[in-house]
Write a protein that holds these residues in place. Structure first.
Motif, short mmCIF file in Angstrom:
data_model
loop_
_atom_site.label_atom_id
_atom_site.label_comp_id
_atom_site.label_asym_id
_atom_site.label_seq_id
_atom_site.Cartn_x
_atom_site.Cartn_y
_atom_site.Cartn_z
N GLU A 107 36.17 26.90 37.37
CA GLU A 107 36.78 27.30 37.55
C GLU A 107 38.03 27.43 37.75
N PHE A 109 41.66 26.43 39.21
CA PHE A 109 41.87 26.55 39.92
C PHE A 109 43.48 26.13 40.48
N VAL A 152 44.40 31.37 37.46
CA VAL A 152 43.18 31.09 38.73
C VAL A 152 42.53 31.58 38.50
N GLY A 153 41.38 31.40 39.17
CA GLY A 153 40.19 31.87 39.20
C GLY A 153 38.96 32.18 38.33
N GLU A 154 39.57 32.21 36.96
CA GLU A 154 38.53 32.09 35.54
C GLU A 154 37.85 31.14 35.67
N VAL A 183 39.42 37.02 35.88
CA VAL A 183 39.02 37.19 37.71
C VAL A 183 38.41 38.29 38.26
#
Length: 764
Positions: A107, A109, A152-154, A183
């Motif tokens: 993921e 960050f 961020v998060g994908e 996301v």
């Protein structure tokens, strides 16, 4: 429109008998009382309608001869990356120690940019995490595109060879990646693994394709779309009997698996099947050629006891080699038969093909027939004319030379001698195929460096006689495997022995840093009255840019390196008469060093030239290097071939994200140069070159009638070649016209895909 009307020009001037014997029964199959017409399926529709292609990409693909969905599906990968190992970040050290490519799923960050302390360049950094730890991904280029590429998060899949930084933290440099989950998404989409995970195909690209986003990564996306949406348009092309007998997978499975294999076993099955397809239809074409020649009209039957041959052999200042004697016997045995000869004579540079051709031609002259001897350039035609005139000076044989640029009165006299039959042997260039050239009784044709002529030129010359015997010669050694396949319906003679007085050419590799020493050696040879070639490869895609670079280098060599020598320049943009003038000056030693941007004219004999210096030699093909080397060593003095290796070229002309491609090309280049220093045997060189580059180096499809081989290899796949040949012969033995319903698919595919090849093959 009836198919018989579509190629009237081809039929009228060449190969009509062949067409009648093959295409007639393939093209005029009547079903339910009507002539069958093959309608292209949607696999042959325009490419721009494939998702992800569009007009601009379609135009770029057309430059690669990719015009339809079918073409795209048959654009096979040039290699694969095995990224099937997905490992936790915490386990990367063992793969780093082995320099092994791995894939992680992690993921995003953190996304950030930094400046390099050393170079001050802007770097892009991506920090990702999984349950076992964190990993840094670094890109040294592409910041403008990458800075907005990640959220961020994908969830990403990333592949690279892992390494560790100064603080012992794992990192990927320029990794390949795929997006698996945005996301907002609840579950990752594993079908989006285009560039990571599993077995990843690598596709050949180019500058024009990369400009429209079709690098290897871009190809993977559009071919995935084509496979997913259009694979159903691919229909089986082999008979059920052949499929079952050989346990082949079906064609749609093979196409899917060659691009996106689920397992290595699937990939092997696909490659096995698709290789067989190519080789089978190639062998089928050859079998049909042979079938045709067995049925064709009779030619001349010669009395081969020639007084001219006896007189010439006695007058020669040298002894024929045993190989030359063997080949002369092979040719004269052909001439005894009423079936027209179609023989390939191959032998290395300087092996003595010309005298063999002349001895054979004298049989025809002794039987009251005329001989046409066609050479690719005027200077080479003049050289042959002078050689023949000297050798036959004491015999009642009339030899005439027909080339462009001759004065009108002389040309008219020559044409009249040809028309009346008083010209026994006519040496010439493509001028021999002109309409006003009429032979009284043309019975024997010799074609020197046959690959330098188009098939139509060769065909028109044949039409000037009535089924004349044909001997084609080449100084490009052809490996036995390739010769048997391409010329499976012809007879092949090989002169595999050099004259006793020839000294082997000494070949050496030198670096860019050693060039000054090489120049000093060239000066020493020139001081002893010798001559040298300095050859440059095509470096720029633009011929204009290449000419400019070569001209500048020529001027530098003349002014700074060899101010006391006379240099000449030869390049591809010169007019033929300008090229001939330069070569004549070089042959007469008015020019001491010849600088060239192109391969030196094949067959030009300058015995005084003892040095062949090849700049950036790794950019030449192995066959080209061997041909260039053959320009020296033609006299009694020791000769040298010096290969300048410039490794830095690869780094300069490859992008950083093409490191694997660069390594592949550097390795092939290294093997070429090593082969050149290991042997001067042209047939060994040819075997190595065939393995490195494939058969296209020896025969172009348009020139030879050889269908393009996208995946099969005539040397490496020798067992499959033999299998394909057996199946093709079996098929024609049982169904020579391919009329049985079980062979319907084979007939339709052969007719649709190989029509132009058949027409060219009939006369090649």
């Amino acid at each position: 429109m009836r198919r018989v009307e579509k190629v009237s020009f081809i039929c009228s001037c060449a190969g009509i008998e062949f067409r009648q014997s093959i295409l007639y029964f393939l093209s005029h199959i009547r079903i339910n009382g009507r002539t069958k017409t093959i309608v292209p399926s949607s696999a042959h529709t325009e490419l721009q309608y494939v998702k992800g292609v569009g007009p601009k990409r379609s135009e770029a693909l057309a430059q690669m001869d990719i015009h339809s969905i079918h073409d795209l599906l048959y654009y096979f990968p040039r290699g694969y990356l095995d990224r099937s190992q997905i490992v936790p970040i915490a386990n990367l050290r063992q793969y780093a120690e082995r320099s092994e490519l791995v894939t992680i799923v992690a993921e995003v960050f953190r996304v950030e940019a930094r400046r390099s302390r050393r170079t001050k360049r802007l770097l892009f950094l991506l920090t990702v995490k999984d349950a076992s730890g964190f990993l840094s991904c670094i890109w040294f280029e592409g910041f403008q595109w990458l800075k907005d590429a990640f959220e961020v998060g994908e969830l990403l899949a990333l592949s690279a060879v892992p390494s560790f930084d100064n603080l012992d933290r794992p990192q990927f440099i320029h990794p390949q990646f795929d997006r698996l989950k945005s996301v907002e998404a609840d579950e990752p989409d594993w079908s989006k693994l285009f560039n990571t995970g599993g077995i990843i195909p690598k596709y050949s690209s180019g500058e024009a394709l990369e400009r429209v986003g079709l690098d290897s990564r871009g190809f993977r996306r559009i071919i995935r779309n084509a496979v997913d949406k259009h694979l159903s348009t691919i229909t089986e092309i082999l008979s059920l009997e052949i499929l079952q007998r050989n346990k082949f997978c079906d064609l749609p499975f093979a196409i899917r698996s060659i691009h996106f294999p689920q397992h290595l076993q699937d990939l092997e099955q696909a490659r096995h099947r698709l290789k067989f397809d190519e080789l089978f239809f190639l062998e089928l074409m050859i079998v049909l050629r042979k079938y045709h020649r067995q049925q064709q009209v009779r030619g001349f039957s010669y009395n081969v006891k020639s007084s001219f041959i006896t007189a010439l052999v006695k007058s020669l200042p040298f002894e024929l080699t045993s190989a030359q004697k063997r080949v002369v016997n092979e040719i004269t045995n052909d001439l005894k038969s009423a079936c027209p000869m179609n023989r390939l004579l191959q032998g290395d540079v300087g092996s003595g093909k010309t005298i063999v051709a002349l001895l054979s031609a004298l049989v025809a002259v002794d039987n009251g027939l005329q001989v046409a001897f066609m050479a690719p350039t005027e200077i080479l035609a003049e050289q042959h004319y002078q050689t023949l005139t000297t050798l036959l000076r004491d015999m009642p044989v009339t030899i005439r030379l027909l080339i462009g640029g001759q004065k009108k009165k002389l040309r008219e006299d020559i044409l009249e001698d040809i028309r009346s039959g008083s010209a026994n042997i006519v040496v010439g260039t493509h001028a021999l195929v002109e309409g006003q050239v009429e032979f009284a009784k043309l019975g024997f044709i010799i074609i020197d460096e046959q690959h330098r002529f188009g098939v139509m030129q060769r065909a028109v010359l044949r039409q000037k006689g009535i089924n004349p015997d044909v001997l084609v010669m080449t100084a490009t050694p052809i490996p036995r495997t390739l010769a048997m396949t391409v010329y499976g319906d012809l007879e092949v003679s090989v002169i595999n022995e050099m004259p006793a007085n020839r000294k082997p050419i000494r070949t050496a590799i030198r670096t860019e840093q050693q060039k000054l020493r090489v120049f000093e050696f060239v000066k020493e040879e020139i001081a002893h009255g010798r001559q040298a070639y300095i050859v440059f490869p095509l470096i720029e895609e633009s011929e204009k840019m290449d000419l400019k670079a070569a001209t500048i280098e020529y001027e530098r060599l003349q002014k700074e390196i060899f101010p006391d020598c006379k240099l000449g320049l030869l390049h591809g943009r010169m007019k033929p008469e300008e090229k001939d003038a330069v070569m004549r000056q070089f042959k007469s030693n008015e020019i001491q060093i010849l600088v060239s941007t192109t391969v030196i004219e094949v067959g030009i004999d300058v015995p005084n030239a003892t040095i062949m210096m090849i700049e950036n030699a790794g950019r030449f093909g192995l066959a080209q290097l061997h041909q260039l080397r053959g320009r020296v060593g033609r006299g009694a003095e020791q000769s040298y071939c010096i290969l300048i290796s410039n490794v830095g070229w690869f780094e300069k002309h490859h992008k950083k994200n093409d490191e694997l491609d660069m390594q592949d090309e550097k390795e092939i280049s290294r093997k070429r140069l090593e082969a050149m220093t290991a042997t001067t045997d042209g047939f060994q060189i040819a075997e190595i070159d065939l393995k490195l580059r494939g058969p296209g180096e020896f025969f172009g499809t348009k020139q030879s009638g050889l269908p393009e081989l996208r995946i099969a290899h005539l040397v490496d796949d020798a067992e499959l070649v033999a299998l394909a040949r057996r199946e093709a012969f079996t098929l024609i033995e049982h169904d020579p016209h391919l009329r049985l319903p079980s062979n319907k698919n084979i007939r339709e595919h052969f007719e649709k895909q190989f029509r132009s090849v058949i027409e060219l093959g009939a006369i090649s």
